[in-house]
Design a protein around this motif. Sequence first.
Motif, PDB file in Angstrom:
ATOM      1  N   LEU A 163      71.571 -68.245  55.947  1.00 35.90           N
ATOM      2  CA  LEU A 163      70.328 -68.768  55.361  1.00 35.90           C
ATOM      3  C   LEU A 163      70.210 -68.375  53.897  1.00 35.90           C
ATOM      4  O   LEU A 163      69.861 -69.201  53.040  1.00 35.90           O
ATOM      5  CB  LEU A 163      69.121 -68.219  56.120  1.00 35.90           C
ATOM      6  N   GLY A 164      70.521 -67.111  53.620  1.00 36.02           N
ATOM      7  CA  GLY A 164      70.479 -66.629  52.239  1.00 36.02           C
ATOM      8  C   GLY A 164      71.433 -67.403  51.353  1.00 36.02           C
ATOM      9  O   GLY A 164      71.097 -67.777  50.227  1.00 36.02           O
ATOM     10  N   ALA A 165      72.619 -67.687  51.917  1.00 35.64           N
ATOM     11  CA  ALA A 165      73.626 -68.424  51.152  1.00 35.64           C
ATOM     12  C   ALA A 165      73.127 -69.830  50.821  1.00 35.64           C
ATOM     13  O   ALA A 165      73.301 -70.321  49.704  1.00 35.64           O
ATOM     14  CB  ALA A 165      74.924 -68.485  51.940  1.00 35.64           C
ATOM     15  N   ASN A 167      70.071 -70.734  50.477  1.00 38.14           N
ATOM     16  CA  ASN A 167      69.065 -70.568  49.430  1.00 38.14           C
ATOM     17  C   ASN A 167      69.693 -70.439  48.054  1.00 38.14           C
ATOM     18  O   ASN A 167      69.286 -71.087  47.103  1.00 38.14           O
ATOM     19  CB  ASN A 167      68.246 -69.301  49.701  1.00 38.14           C
ATOM     20  N   VAL A 168      70.694 -69.564  47.997  1.00 35.32           N
ATOM     21  CA  VAL A 168      71.373 -69.307  46.720  1.00 35.32           C
ATOM     22  C   VAL A 168      72.083 -70.568  46.233  1.00 35.32           C
ATOM     23  O   VAL A 168      72.131 -70.853  45.040  1.00 35.32           O
ATOM     24  CB  VAL A 168      72.373 -68.138  46.897  1.00 35.32           C
ATOM     25  N   GLU A 171      70.832 -73.129  43.595  1.00 41.07           N
ATOM     26  CA  GLU A 171      70.949 -72.946  42.143  1.00 41.07           C
ATOM     27  C   GLU A 171      72.367 -72.586  41.734  1.00 41.07           C
ATOM     28  O   GLU A 171      72.595 -71.792  40.838  1.00 41.07           O
ATOM     29  CB  GLU A 171      69.982 -71.848  41.682  1.00 41.07           C
ATOM     30  N   MET A 172      73.301 -73.168  42.449  1.00 39.08           N
ATOM     31  CA  MET A 172      74.702 -72.870  42.145  1.00 39.08           C
ATOM     32  C   MET A 172      75.392 -74.167  41.736  1.00 39.08           C
ATOM     33  O   MET A 172      75.298 -75.165  42.434  1.00 39.08           O
ATOM     34  CB  MET A 172      75.357 -72.299  43.401  1.00 39.08           C
ATOM     35  N   GLU A 177      82.765 -71.003  42.639  1.00 41.46           N
ATOM     36  CA  GLU A 177      81.853 -70.020  43.196  1.00 41.46           C
ATOM     37  C   GLU A 177      81.352 -70.488  44.573  1.00 41.46           C
ATOM     38  O   GLU A 177      81.254 -69.722  45.521  1.00 41.46           O
ATOM     39  CB  GLU A 177      80.682 -69.840  42.232  1.00 41.46           C
ATOM     40  N   MET A 181      81.789 -68.772  48.266  1.00 38.17           N
ATOM     41  CA  MET A 181      80.680 -68.501  49.170  1.00 38.17           C
ATOM     42  C   MET A 181      80.915 -69.159  50.534  1.00 38.17           C
ATOM     43  O   MET A 181      80.643 -68.562  51.576  1.00 38.17           O
ATOM     44  CB  MET A 181      79.356 -68.962  48.562  1.00 38.17           C
TER      45      MET A 181
ATOM     46  N   ILE B  18      75.389 -62.653  48.206  1.00 41.04           N
ATOM     47  CA  ILE B  18      74.047 -63.205  48.054  1.00 41.04           C
ATOM     48  C   ILE B  18      73.176 -62.279  47.205  1.00 41.04           C
ATOM     49  O   ILE B  18      72.539 -62.714  46.238  1.00 41.04           O
ATOM     50  CB  ILE B  18      73.385 -63.418  49.437  1.00 41.04           C
ATOM     51  N   PRO B 118      67.697 -62.405  54.376  1.00 38.27           N
ATOM     52  CA  PRO B 118      68.463 -62.337  53.130  1.00 38.27           C
ATOM     53  C   PRO B 118      67.575 -62.027  51.922  1.00 38.27           C
ATOM     54  O   PRO B 118      66.394 -62.383  51.923  1.00 38.27           O
ATOM     55  CB  PRO B 118      69.035 -63.765  53.018  1.00 38.27           C
TER      56      PRO B 118
END
Lengths: 361, 141
Positions: A163-165, A167-168, A171-172, A177, A181, B18, B118
């Motif tokens: 989930l965090g990935a 989210n990140v 904006e990637m 990169e 990920m 992350i 996260p």
Amino acid sequence: MAEKIKILYLDDEMDNLTGFKATLRLDYQVFTAVNIPGAMEHLEKHPDIRVIFCDQRMPVKTGVEFFEGIRSTHPLPMRILITAYTDIEAVIDSINRGNIFRFVKKPWAEAELISAIEEANKFYQANSMLAIKNEELQKAYSELDKFAYSVSHDIRGPLSGILGAINVAREMYDIAEMKEMLFLMEKSLKKLDTYILSMHDYYSLQRGELQICEIDFKKMTDEFRDIYKVFSNSADITFKVNINQREPFRSDTVPLKLILNNLLSNAFKYQNKNNDAKLVELNIEVNKGVATIVVSDTGIGILGNHLGEIFNLFYRASSQESGSGFGLYNVKSALLKLNGQIEVNSVLNKGTTFKVTVPTK
Amino acid sequence: MKDLSFIIIDDTELDHFIARKVITNANKNFNVKSFLNPYQALEHIAHPDYDEGIKIILVFLDIYMPLMNGFEFVEQFEKLDPKIQEKYYIVALTSSVEVSDINLIRSYKSFKARVTKPVTATGLNTLLTKVGKEYNLETGV
């Protein structure tokens, strides 16, 4: 034939003891004592005495006092009081203080004694069964607690990572990169998948029945050779297999494979990355109805103070690689089912050897 | 951005990635060190070699790790020279909602904050504002 039930008779009159023993010795293992120290000695020596008879009228202590005294030290045996005369006071006392199961009136009739013993034995068995079930239940509860804790971390952990990935990723913009990920996300998902598969193994080992068949170790290990070929090629690990089976062997394929698979995958996983000559060796020998399986590696080894704990549920002795904490616990459960044994030897930074012995069924 | 720097201690590579990303998204000049192995992290903290200008080092510490979990780490940390300790601000990272964990985290004086995994930009912002106020820092976000 099952072993004879052990009973103890305490009476200060020798004649009574002799008569008692003569009547019952064919059907039961009878211990007699003429005084309390003698009775205690029998109880210490034979903790599995199931029924204790005791005369009420004795010098020094009454039968009720004797029973009261051993209530906390020997709670398991059933107590039967033998008495020539009874008043209600004595009855109340013996039940409340001595925890008496039955009374037998003097002089006794053989049939009465036997029925008292048989009844007492039924109670004894029911109580013991209860204690065993209770222990099993306690174990199941404590595993359930560990489970709930592990599930909330080991399942939620990778999910929250993914989930965090995501989210990140919003904006990637760099593809390289992003690919890095994705690779890490895949790793986390694979770990989660392994965890769930092992959880299934755990369940089937705890609940499943054994299915015995002929085992051909050669055939079985050929499968593993194929699976681990990929591993050994990519990580440059030599895989040596040596099977020596000249006699038939009967066991259950599923737990056997589980044991082999877990030990082998650990051996491949926990390799020393700086070692130039990485090696995993599998030796299986079947001799006189016993299969001896030895898995050794040239890996990172296990610290001595972790060795005692590696078979515990959810215990992990390394932060390297993706352990679920199920593997060796499942191995141990599988061996319990197959009446097998496991030994481990390990030297830090040199390697680990697991030796498993399983008897044929 | 000399006031603050970061250490991440976690056994999962993805979580490092992350956290690092979220931190450098907030300010690309933040210095972030990563440790998969808590023993190495402890070794690093025990022998400090940070920039003189750094006022506080935020440690993102995962609670659930094999070998040495977050609690064991903090117990070791609390044995270090108090002068070293006061340079670090330990933040507990949890993916769980276990009440027992949360209570345990509260019981250690060295856990200054708790962040649920996260790590997100909003979560980091809240944390940095809190740290900024407590130490009167220019956090740059």
